[in-house]
Design an enzyme around this catalytic site. Structure first.
Site, PDB file in Angstrom:
ATOM      1  N   GLY A 286       0.767  -1.244   0.000  1.00 34.02           N
ATOM      2  CA  GLY A 286       0.000   0.000   0.000  1.00 34.02           C
ATOM      3  C   GLY A 286       0.790   1.280   0.000  1.00 34.02           C
ATOM      4  O   GLY A 286       0.335   2.294  -0.518  1.00 34.02           O
TER       5      GLY A 286
ATOM      6  N   ASP B  89      -4.147   2.546  11.218  1.00 36.01           N
ATOM      7  CA  ASP B  89      -5.539   2.358  11.589  1.00 36.01           C
ATOM      8  C   ASP B  89      -5.587   1.920  13.057  1.00 36.01           C
ATOM      9  O   ASP B  89      -5.499   2.754  13.956  1.00 36.01           O
ATOM     10  CB  ASP B  89      -6.122   1.312  10.635  1.00 36.01           C
ATOM     11  CG  ASP B  89      -7.626   1.128  10.725  1.00 36.01           C
ATOM     12  OD1 ASP B  89      -8.259   1.696  11.624  1.00 36.01           O
ATOM     13  OD2 ASP B  89      -8.172   0.391   9.892  1.00 36.01           O
TER      14      ASP B  89
END
Length: 192
Positions: free
Chosen positions: A48, A107
């Site tokens: 990512g 996150d």
């Protein structure tokens, strides 16, 4: 085949906003690390962070080394499983070096915490984190930076499932030049 753009509910950050923010982060990192005697090692968390890492490295005005590590915690779902595993190791020796972990999104904090611990076990003298997006509202693990490490955040992200600029759902959408909110029907049916 439909355009990927039609799968996006709303765009949160445009390509111009992304470029500007990455440039600002690179300037901050360059200033903060200019005192180091050895070049810092930028460690991209694959897959990512690959676009963010490339853009960040191009804007840092210091010598840097670059490596990748792979930590998996999502699979093809939309929620972290909470137990990240390192599935591809570093090639460079980080012992005694300052490492900047480059992440697409922080996150729950589980993955970044695990990676910091791992780099400490490899002998890194300090670890900073540069994350493109930060979702503090979803934090479950409060990670601790190593040594004189610093936390660099591109944008604070609201609690939406976002894709683009390297971030994916089921290995798609990474090539979008912006950050967008994926329409729920795209991930609830599990086929983009």
């Amino acid at each position: 085949m439909k355009s990927l753009d039609s799968h996006i509910e709303t765009v949160l950050w445009t390509p111009d906003q992304i470029t500007s923010r990455v440039s600002d982060l690179a300037a901050e990192i360059s200033a903060d690390l200019s005192h180091l005697s050895d070049p810092p090692i930028l460690v991209g968390v694959a897959t990512g962070a690959f676009l963010f890492l490339a853009d960040l490295a191009r804007h840092i005005r210091l010598p840097v080394s670059v490596d990748f590590i792979r930590a998996e915690s999502y699979g093809s779902g939309t929620e972290s499983n909470g137990t990240p595993k390192i599935s591809s190791d570093l090639k460079l020796d980080v012992a005694g070096r300052h490492v900047v972990l480059v992440e697409d999104i922080v996150d729950t904090g589980s993955t970044i915490s695990r990676l910091i611990e791992y780099l400490e076990s490899k002998g890194a003298s300090s670890v900073s984190v540069a994350t493109f997006l930060d979702k503090p509202s979803r934090r479950k693990v409060q990670f601790k930076l190593l040594g004189k490490g610093k936390f660099y955040r591109g944008f604070e992200c609201p609690d939406y499932f976002v894709v683009g600029y390297g971030m994916d759902f089921a290995e798609l959408y990474r090539n979008l030049p912006y950050i967008g909110v994926l329409k729920p029907e795209q991930y609830k049916c599990q086929s983009p």
